[in-house]
Scaffold this active site. Sequence first.
Site, PDB file in Angstrom:
ATOM      1  CG  ASP A 288      -2.162   0.814   1.104  1.00 28.60           C
ATOM      2  OD1 ASP A 288      -2.233   2.028  -0.242  1.00 28.60           O
ATOM      3  OD2 ASP A 288      -3.610   0.789   1.323  1.00 28.60           O
TER       4      ASP A 288
HETATM    5  C1  NOJ Z   1      -4.316   3.576  -0.277  1.00 26.47           C
HETATM    6  C2  NOJ Z   1      -5.458   3.125   0.020  1.00 26.47           C
HETATM    7  O1  NOJ Z   1      -4.940   2.252   1.243  1.00 26.47           O
HETATM    8  C3  NOJ Z   1      -5.390   2.010  -1.154  1.00 26.47           C
HETATM    9  O2  NOJ Z   1      -6.443   1.448  -0.749  1.00 26.47           O
HETATM   10  C4  NOJ Z   1      -5.218   2.731  -2.273  1.00 26.47           C
HETATM   11  O3  NOJ Z   1      -4.797   1.518  -3.322  1.00 26.47           O
HETATM   12  C5  NOJ Z   1      -3.682   3.558  -1.910  1.00 26.47           C
HETATM   13  N1  NOJ Z   1      -3.274   4.476  -0.970  1.00 26.47           N
HETATM   14  C6  NOJ Z   1      -3.478   3.583  -3.987  1.00 26.47           C
HETATM   15  O4  NOJ Z   1      -4.272   4.861  -4.052  1.00 26.47           O
END
Ligand code: NOJ
Length: 730
Positions: A288
């Site tokens: 993430d």
């Molecule tokens: C953080 C989020 O937790 C995740 O769900 C998302 O896909 C990513 N950022 C990318 O933007």
Amino acid sequence: MMDVQVQKIDALIGEMTLEEKIGQLQQCGPSLVGAFEVSFEELLDMMFDGRISQEEFGRLMSTAEKDFHEDNLRAGKIGSYNGVGDALTANRLQKIAVEESRLGIPLLFGYDVIHGFRTVTPIPLAESCAWDPELWQRTARMAAEEATAAGIHMTFAPMVDVAKDARWGRVSEGAGEDTLLNGDYGAAKVRGFQGEDLSQADAMAACLKHFAAYGAGEAGKDYNRVDMSEQRLWEEYLPAYKACIDAGARAVMPAFNDLNGVPCTVNEWLLRDVLRDEWGFDGITVSDANAIAECVNHGVVADRQAAAKEALRAGIDMDMTSNVYAENLAGLIEAGEIAEELLDQAVYRILKLKIELGLFENPYQTNEDKEKRTLVKREYRALAREVATKSMVLLKNESILPLNPQQKIAVFGALANDPGQMTGAWAIGAQENDCFSLAQAMDAQGIRYAYHPGIVDGSVATDEIEKAVASADVVILAIGEQKEESGEAASKADISLPAIQLELAEMLIQTGKPVVAVLFNGRPLAIPTVAEQVPAILEAWHPGIEAGNAILDILYGVVNPSAKLTTTFPFATGQCPLYYDHISTGRPGGKSKFTSKYLDTPLEPVYPFGYGLSYTTFSYSDLQVETTDDVVRLAVTVTNSGARAGEEIVQCYVQDKVAKRARPVKQLKAYKKVLLQPGESITMGFAVLFEKLGYYDRKMDYTLEVGAFTFFVGGNSRDTLSETTYLSFG
Ligand code: NOJ
């Protein structure tokens, strides 16, 4: 994978320098520069910490330019981008990768296509209320067609984090509190996004997330710890991810949270033992955003270098935007701290996905049809409207709905007139002028009405309201949450409506005119007063670009509502987490004092899981349970006992009465949607395989335990017929 492709990858890896290999693991977000010296993530942190205001953040963002680090791209140091959502930029960057980098390896573009790209459909929580895998797949297909035309190859979806705590803002992004529904929803999305053949121009890889149990963060607080027994993890949380892997998802995003003390990002057990060894997953893992670096904050590694080492060792292939791999892997490998072979394995998987996506043959998005990029297609709009009507849950109706066209309408509440709010959280491809609010749809359909926001400068505008109500037959009240109030980093310690909205509702009720509340929200809300006093309530969620038209379809009965809640609505925040498939305690809640309950709320929720009304009624009779071979077969008669055709979502639950571990009081095992004409009856059958009736015993062996099982069938989790049978699993 064909031999020749394997050879191609091996040959490429053989030619790559250490730097180029690490480059393939690097996913870059375009950093915003020009206005400030810090990265976008740091800037966000500054806003969240209160070091700069939201206004200041907005101002900086609006003056910033995007830096795509093109020199690094040319040098083969970038393998993927996150957040490039237009074909022209994607093609420009791709050209540098393909024509100007030494090995010409194409880029992979990832993006958060969560509930539609340009054609924004209802938030996932809403869409899940349709209980309709075929529909879930169709909307994902539409999203993929649109997103791939904008140059996107992979979406960070579906999210299948079972979410039982309404305080968590990301409840909005998944399919609610039930394991089976999350798995079915996720698998349908994977099929829709990826299509029949990933190498087709309109197919995109699905990156399922957030592995694992992100929805179980303590106290519903985002990013918080998850401390959970292995048994619960395997029974309630992991199956939804597994369903997506079985459906062929090509990527997995580990969760931000720690799982029993070990952050998922460096959790070798999760990412290697379970995901790869036990489930046979051979796609890529993508951290993430910034999550590898955040392992330092978790306190499980001393610094960024150690974070890089632990993440690669645990099995993270791609580093989303933290730069930790780029900064540290070469040094770690050269110092013999980590084997180059681990890096090669990650590179192999990333190149394999690029081959599967057909990127080596077709790196560019060739859709130059301007029309396609500037307009929402007519058939997409139609699907957005269909899915929105199928997602809206009629919570209450004291013979007020459907409205008839002769009635004079007064509409109150800013949410009735705010198209930009209709998309909900995570609609980054959305364009506000694509959206229809309720008021705009009424204008477009020629419905005459009086409108007032109802609340002006923080007070209820009593005089104007009284004036508008005087000549109305029916009042529509739009209340709920702004889109920013759910989604990531939007946990709440209080999920009730703001006092001012309640004041407005009470004032309208006192006028004596029938009130229809239309709720816009990204999570279950605690609305006991509204539920008690307002005679008609439609849960519209954040319905997407066709919000207004879909709401009118339901309010005027053009469409008979059929959706059912996939999440429990509590009386009060203090009941959270409140969910239907809880286990029984030694003192189940009841009237006497020493039972499991709260003194200051009723025992039951306001609206239970599976609940939702229609403009017709359904009755259930004659539940039969039989076992043949290794299957329990249920049959039940469902009758449309009302006056109009309608769809009913028939739900089948089970309880294992006695087992060596306490079992859920009810657990969803099957469901089906059926259309019935007035007066029509149908015998519906359900088959529940024996193997679905087991559990992880005290030694963590999956066991089918002989004994009594109760089967429940009904139109929600509370009002059911039931039948108990003895199963010997012979
Ligand atoms: C953080 C989020 O937790 C995740 O769900 C998302 O896909 C990513 N950022 C990318 O933007």
